[in-house]
Design a protein around this motif. Structure first.
Motif, PDB file in Angstrom:
ATOM      1  N   ALA A 130       0.833  -1.206   0.000  1.00  0.00           N
ATOM      2  CA  ALA A 130       0.000   0.000   0.000  1.00  0.00           C
ATOM      3  C   ALA A 130       0.865   1.253   0.000  1.00  0.00           C
ATOM      4  O   ALA A 130       0.555   2.242  -0.682  1.00  0.00           O
ATOM      5  CB  ALA A 130      -0.933  -0.012   1.203  1.00  0.00           C
ATOM      6  N   GLU A 131       1.944   1.247   0.786  1.00  0.00           N
ATOM      7  CA  GLU A 131       2.849   2.395   0.785  1.00  0.00           C
ATOM      8  C   GLU A 131       3.420   2.635  -0.605  1.00  0.00           C
ATOM      9  O   GLU A 131       3.509   3.774  -1.076  1.00  0.00           O
ATOM     10  CB  GLU A 131       3.983   2.157   1.788  1.00  0.00           C
ATOM     11  CG  GLU A 131       3.543   2.177   3.242  1.00  0.00           C
ATOM     12  CD  GLU A 131       4.695   1.983   4.199  1.00  0.00           C
ATOM     13  OE1 GLU A 131       4.636   2.493   5.314  1.00  0.00           O
ATOM     14  OE2 GLU A 131       5.685   1.311   3.804  1.00  0.00           O
ATOM     15  N   GLN A 132       3.809   1.557  -1.276  1.00  0.00           N
ATOM     16  CA  GLN A 132       4.375   1.702  -2.615  1.00  0.00           C
ATOM     17  C   GLN A 132       3.315   2.130  -3.618  1.00  0.00           C
ATOM     18  O   GLN A 132       3.579   2.953  -4.502  1.00  0.00           O
ATOM     19  CB  GLN A 132       5.007   0.374  -3.043  1.00  0.00           C
ATOM     20  CG  GLN A 132       5.674   0.431  -4.408  1.00  0.00           C
ATOM     21  CD  GLN A 132       6.316  -0.896  -4.774  1.00  0.00           C
ATOM     22  OE1 GLN A 132       6.219  -1.858  -4.025  1.00  0.00           O
ATOM     23  NE2 GLN A 132       6.971  -0.932  -5.916  1.00  0.00           N
ATOM     24  N   LEU A 133       2.093   1.589  -3.497  1.00  0.00           N
ATOM     25  CA  LEU A 133       1.045   1.907  -4.463  1.00  0.00           C
ATOM     26  C   LEU A 133       0.618   3.365  -4.362  1.00  0.00           C
ATOM     27  O   LEU A 133       0.498   4.064  -5.378  1.00  0.00           O
ATOM     28  CB  LEU A 133      -0.155   0.980  -4.238  1.00  0.00           C
ATOM     29  CG  LEU A 133      -1.371   1.225  -5.136  1.00  0.00           C
ATOM     30  CD1 LEU A 133      -1.010   0.998  -6.601  1.00  0.00           C
ATOM     31  CD2 LEU A 133      -2.539   0.321  -4.727  1.00  0.00           C
ATOM     32  N   PHE A 134       0.377   3.852  -3.128  1.00  0.00           N
ATOM     33  CA  PHE A 134      -0.125   5.217  -2.962  1.00  0.00           C
ATOM     34  C   PHE A 134       0.996   6.235  -2.771  1.00  0.00           C
ATOM     35  O   PHE A 134       0.724   7.440  -2.728  1.00  0.00           O
ATOM     36  CB  PHE A 134      -1.071   5.279  -1.755  1.00  0.00           C
ATOM     37  CG  PHE A 134      -2.351   4.521  -1.959  1.00  0.00           C
ATOM     38  CD1 PHE A 134      -3.354   5.036  -2.766  1.00  0.00           C
ATOM     39  CD2 PHE A 134      -2.546   3.295  -1.361  1.00  0.00           C
ATOM     40  CE1 PHE A 134      -4.529   4.343  -2.951  1.00  0.00           C
ATOM     41  CE2 PHE A 134      -3.721   2.598  -1.540  1.00  0.00           C
ATOM     42  CZ  PHE A 134      -4.719   3.119  -2.346  1.00  0.00           C
ATOM     43  N   GLY A 135       2.234   5.769  -2.613  1.00  0.00           N
ATOM     44  CA  GLY A 135       3.341   6.698  -2.401  1.00  0.00           C
ATOM     45  C   GLY A 135       3.304   7.343  -1.031  1.00  0.00           C
ATOM     46  O   GLY A 135       3.740   8.493  -0.871  1.00  0.00           O
ATOM     47  N   LEU A 136       2.770   6.632  -0.038  1.00  0.00           N
ATOM     48  CA  LEU A 136       2.642   7.162   1.318  1.00  0.00           C
ATOM     49  C   LEU A 136       3.633   6.471   2.243  1.00  0.00           C
ATOM     50  O   LEU A 136       4.073   5.351   1.982  1.00  0.00           O
ATOM     51  CB  LEU A 136       1.216   6.947   1.841  1.00  0.00           C
ATOM     52  CG  LEU A 136       0.084   7.616   1.045  1.00  0.00           C
ATOM     53  CD1 LEU A 136      -1.262   7.192   1.610  1.00  0.00           C
ATOM     54  CD2 LEU A 136       0.224   9.139   1.077  1.00  0.00           C
ATOM     55  N   HIS A 137       3.948   7.170   3.349  1.00  0.00           N
ATOM     56  CA  HIS A 137       4.784   6.601   4.402  1.00  0.00           C
ATOM     57  C   HIS A 137       3.906   6.430   5.632  1.00  0.00           C
ATOM     58  O   HIS A 137       3.298   7.395   6.115  1.00  0.00           O
ATOM     59  CB  HIS A 137       5.970   7.521   4.696  1.00  0.00           C
ATOM     60  CG  HIS A 137       6.965   6.923   5.642  1.00  0.00           C
ATOM     61  ND1 HIS A 137       7.486   5.657   5.479  1.00  0.00           N
ATOM     62  CD2 HIS A 137       7.544   7.432   6.769  1.00  0.00           C
ATOM     63  CE1 HIS A 137       8.331   5.401   6.452  1.00  0.00           C
ATOM     64  NE2 HIS A 137       8.380   6.462   7.259  1.00  0.00           N
ATOM     65  N   GLU A 138       3.791   5.204   6.136  1.00  0.00           N
ATOM     66  CA  GLU A 138       2.819   4.900   7.180  1.00  0.00           C
ATOM     67  C   GLU A 138       2.917   5.835   8.387  1.00  0.00           C
ATOM     68  O   GLU A 138       1.885   6.359   8.845  1.00  0.00           O
ATOM     69  CB  GLU A 138       2.970   3.432   7.615  1.00  0.00           C
ATOM     70  CG  GLU A 138       1.909   2.995   8.622  1.00  0.00           C
ATOM     71  CD  GLU A 138       2.100   1.554   9.065  1.00  0.00           C
ATOM     72  OE1 GLU A 138       1.105   0.842   9.211  1.00  0.00           O
ATOM     73  OE2 GLU A 138       3.271   1.160   9.251  1.00  0.00           O
ATOM     74  N   PRO A 139       4.093   6.133   8.949  1.00  0.00           N
ATOM     75  CA  PRO A 139       4.140   7.025  10.126  1.00  0.00           C
ATOM     76  C   PRO A 139       3.585   8.415   9.849  1.00  0.00           C
ATOM     77  O   PRO A 139       3.079   9.082  10.757  1.00  0.00           O
ATOM     78  CB  PRO A 139       5.627   7.071  10.478  1.00  0.00           C
ATOM     79  CG  PRO A 139       6.183   5.796   9.917  1.00  0.00           C
ATOM     80  CD  PRO A 139       5.412   5.556   8.662  1.00  0.00           C
ATOM     81  N   ASP A 140       3.661   8.875   8.576  1.00  0.00           N
ATOM     82  CA  ASP A 140       3.200  10.225   8.256  1.00  0.00           C
ATOM     83  C   ASP A 140       1.681  10.329   8.239  1.00  0.00           C
ATOM     84  O   ASP A 140       1.127  11.422   8.459  1.00  0.00           O
ATOM     85  CB  ASP A 140       3.753  10.658   6.896  1.00  0.00           C
ATOM     86  CG  ASP A 140       5.274  10.731   6.904  1.00  0.00           C
ATOM     87  OD1 ASP A 140       5.848  10.861   8.004  1.00  0.00           O
ATOM     88  OD2 ASP A 140       5.882  10.626   5.812  1.00  0.00           O
ATOM     89  N   VAL A 141       0.978   9.252   7.950  1.00  0.00           N
ATOM     90  CA  VAL A 141      -0.481   9.323   7.808  1.00  0.00           C
ATOM     91  C   VAL A 141      -1.196   8.512   8.866  1.00  0.00           C
ATOM     92  O   VAL A 141      -2.431   8.435   8.856  1.00  0.00           O
ATOM     93  CB  VAL A 141      -0.900   8.825   6.405  1.00  0.00           C
ATOM     94  CG1 VAL A 141      -0.384   9.763   5.331  1.00  0.00           C
ATOM     95  CG2 VAL A 141      -0.408   7.403   6.163  1.00  0.00           C
TER      96      VAL A 141
END
Length: 753
Positions: A310-321
């Motif tokens: 999911a982090e790779q797909l959406f380009g998100l970093h889990e701690p940030d969101v």
């Protein structure tokens, strides 16, 4: 052998240690460790170690002062107990790591069954031989059973889990300070509880179960290996304190109950904790290795967990969101309904989206959108409702669908083209089959196939027609096909076929077959033997041509050739250009020239130079279609002599009516000319003789007439005169007829007046 000795030594040593700590009978202690060691050893390393168990028990019993028969009886029962227990554990799928509650239950059940069986057997046997009194047998049986069961629950798990430690190592925590703290707590708890240091105001200060929290802590935090070891140490210290008559155990039953409850509880909790830890690890491994994005939120839509996909797909970093509303990060702007609270959305659309696959546009952190497939499920974890979404990027699928549509269009176009081509090909094939059938019919040529394995013969349509059989009739067997062959040819057919099959070669022969209308036809058969990959003959394929007419023509040709060769007249064949192309024996004899020398030579070698033009003109006229009457022509032999020949020149015409050659039949007139000359000479001689005869007859008749005239003058009687005159008239008539006959050239017809 070495393993058996080590096992026997372990049994002897632990038996004496147990007896020295807490002996409850002459043949047992409160925890009979050899039973646990024997069961674990045979289960882990195989039942082949049973001699070590038997040897250790025999030595132990002998050292306790019993006789050899008693030692053998006890050893046999203990060995049988361990042997049966190991077989049952293996058969029931027991795992030495004891990471499942099932393993604890199986171990407990097998321990109860085998222990009761072995203790009952040994007790009854010892009672029978008088070693134990019957009234003490129940007590002895109970003491031995409790000792064996306690050993299996305390000693066997330690051996099982330590041998299987590789399976437990990744799930334990041996490198932190927590194990040290655990050891200190266990030691302190044992001293306080078993040493009687609990304050009196504490409820149940005289109970040993205050050690259970520490054991449960060990079971939950460190798994089956450390839990079994902690249980063994704790129960061992309880035995030691009880032997020193200290601790909270008022009776032997209290001690046995504590050992049972603490060991079973510790092993069960350790198995549950280990199983849960494995489940957590499996879940974590699944989340981290999943190819699809897995997003977990609470009912308010706040992010709880993102997996790496999911982090790779959406380009998100889990701690940030983490803990933030996820919708603005993954839902494209402009879709107001999807920006509403996830709680309201799920509440309104519960039946339409939960447990189903949805397709929608999603957004990455950089603002780019992509087609996504979403599956949403809801679960409750510790009273909290969580929403788990499985998101998969459909971009490759969409591209594949577009490519598939293009491919389908191309495929349909190609299918249409191929269909049209196939229709045309089928039409051409049908035309080819029709032409082939017509060609076979015109050539009177049919094909066949003989299967050497099934002994079935397959014929083509034309071959069926040649044989006068219905093509729709069932296929013929090899024997039925042989019955169509003329009986006189069957042996030769079998011999040729067998030779071809044996040599893997081609075959060719001419046979006669009987048609359905009982008429005979002659077939020219050509074929070959086909073999499989291993070189074994499988089929004979070939063709058969009806050569009946050709054979008859050859027979007639041979007869004609024999007729020409046996003719006494010279028969010569010329081409239209006047070249000699056939030459029979009579011609060779007549001209003194062999066939090999004559064939190919010009026709002018047969006549003198002054007759060459006549012969060439005759050949040219006949080639042009004119008919030439029989005529004579002078010919010349090889030696230069000339002769007259009676010549018949005619055209050779093919079935279409075309002149294809010239034939000439010659007969030597030399003998005939010689006979004719002789006849002419003879006729001249005969003519001269005949003229002389006629002349003499004429003179004689004239003399007779003159004599009669003289007689008439001398006769006085008129009647006599008249008679003589009549005779004279007759003589004159005869002379006149003779003169006419003499002067006539045709004696067959004579005109008189």
């Amino acid at each position: 052998m070495g393993a058996d000795l080590v096992l026997a030594a372990s049994i002897v040593l632990t038996a004496h240690i147990g007896i020295s700590i807490h002996q409850v009978s002459h043949l047992g202690s409160l925890v009979w460790a050899p039973t646990g060691i024997s069961l674990a050893a045979l289960t882990l390393w195989g039942t082949r170690l049973w001699p070590g168990v038997a040897l250790g028990v025999v030595i132990t019993v002998l050292t306790f002062g019993f006789s050899l028969p008693v030692a053998l009886i006890v050893a046999g029962c203990n060995t049988l107990e361990a042997f049966l227990g190991a077989l049952l554990l293996r058969r029931l799928g027991f795992r030495p790591a004891m990471g499942r509650v099932y393993d604890v239950v199986i171990l407990l059940g097998v321990a109860i069954v085998t222990t009761l069986f072995a203790t009952m057997l040994v007790t009854e046997t010892l009672v029978a031989i008088g070693v134990i009194e019957p009234e003490t047998a129940p007590t002895f049986r109970a003491i031995v059973s409790w000792g064996h069961l306690s050993a299996i629950l305390l000693v066997s798990p330690v051996m099982f889990t330590h041998v299987a430690r590789k399976q437990l190592r990744d799930l334990e925590r041996p490198n932190s300070l927590e194990p040290i703290a655990m050891c200190i707590c266990i030691a302190a708890t044992i001293v306080v509880v078993f040493g009687g240091w609990l304050p009196d105001w504490l409820p149940g200060s005289n109970t040993p179960y205050y050690v259970l929290p520490v054991l449960l802590w060990t079971a939950v935090r460190f798994g089956p290996r450390y839990a079994s070891l902690a249980s063994l140490v704790t129960c061992g210290m309880a035995l030691l304190y009880a032997s020193l008559e200290r601790g909270p155990f008022m009776t032997l039953t209290d001690l046995q109950s504590f050992i049972w409850l603490s060991s079973i509880t510790t092993l069960t909790i350790a198995a549950l904790a280990f199983d849960r830890l494995c489940a957590v690890r499996r879940r974590s491994a699944i989340l981290h290795s999943a190819l699809d994005a897995i997003v977990t939120t609470d009912e308010a839509g706040r992010l709880v967990e993102l997996n790496p996909a999911a982090e790779q797909l959406f380009g998100l970093h889990e701690p940030d969101v983490l803990g933030k509303d996820l919708a603005p990060f993954v839902i494209p702007p402009g879709e107001d309904e999807r920006h509403r609270s996830l709680r309201a959305y799920l509440h309104e659309n519960d039946e339409t989206i939960i447990g189903k696959r949805l397709r929608a546009q999603a957004m990455r952190s950089n603002g780019t959108q992509f087609p996504a497939e979403i599956a949403i499920t809801r679960l409750v974890d510790q009273g909290e409702v969580l929403v788990v979404g499985f998101v998969r990027d459909r971009t490759p699928e969409v591209l594949a669908e577009r490519a598939l549509l293009r491919a389908q269009d191309d495929l349909e176009r190609k299918v249409d083209e191929r269909t049209a081509l196939l229709v045309a090909t089928n039409r051409e094939l049908e035309d080819s089959e029709t032409l082939m059938r017509e060609a076979e019919e015109l050539a009177q040529l049919g094909s066949f196939e003989l299967d050497l394995r099934s002994r079935v013969a397959k014929f083509s349509y034309e071959l069926y027609r040649i044989l006068g059989r219905d093509p729709r009739a069932p296929q013929l067997t090899f024997q039925e096909a042989m019955e169509l062959v003329e009986p006189g040819d069957r042996g030769r057919v079998r011999a040729v076929a067998d030779h071809a099959v044996k040599q893997r070669s081609e075959l060719g022969l001419q046979i006669r077959v009987m048609r359905a209308d009982r008429s005979l036809r002659t077939l020219q058969v050509q074929g070959r033997v086909l073999v499989d990959d291993e070189g074994r003959p499988t089929r004979i394929v070939g063709c058969a041509q009806d050569v009946t007419d050709r054979v008859r023509a050859e027979e007639w040709s041979k007869r004609f050739f024999d007729l020409v060769e046996s003719s006494e007249d010279a028969i010569i064949g010329f081409t239209l250009a006047g070249t000699i192309e056939s030459w029979n024996a009579a011609a060779a004899k007549l001209f003194g020239l062999s066939a090999s020398a004559a064939i190919g030579a010009p026709s002018t070698i047969l006549v003198p130079e002054n007759q060459a033009r006549v012969l060439e003109d005759t050949i040219r006229r006949v080639a042009g279609g004119q008919r030439i009457a029989h005529h004579e022509l002078v010919h010349r032999r090889q030696d230069g002599t000339e002769f007259d020949a009676w010549v018949t020149t005619s055209a050779i015409i093919d079935p279409e009516g075309h002149v294809v050659g010239i034939s000439e039949v010659l007969r030597d007139l030399t003998p005939m000319k010689r006979v004719e000359q002789e006849l002419r000479t003879s006729l001249r001689e005969k003519d001269a003789l005949l003229r002389e005869v006629h002349h003499r007859v004429k003179n004689n008749l004239q003399v007779i007439s003159s004599l009669l005239r003289l007689q008439v003058a001398a006769q006085p009687n008129e009647a006599s005169k008249q008679s003589l005159l009549d005779s004279q008239s007759r003589i004159q008539s005869m002379a006149l007829v003779h003169e006419l006959l003499y002067q006539s050239k045709d004696f067959a017809h004579l005109e008189i007046g």
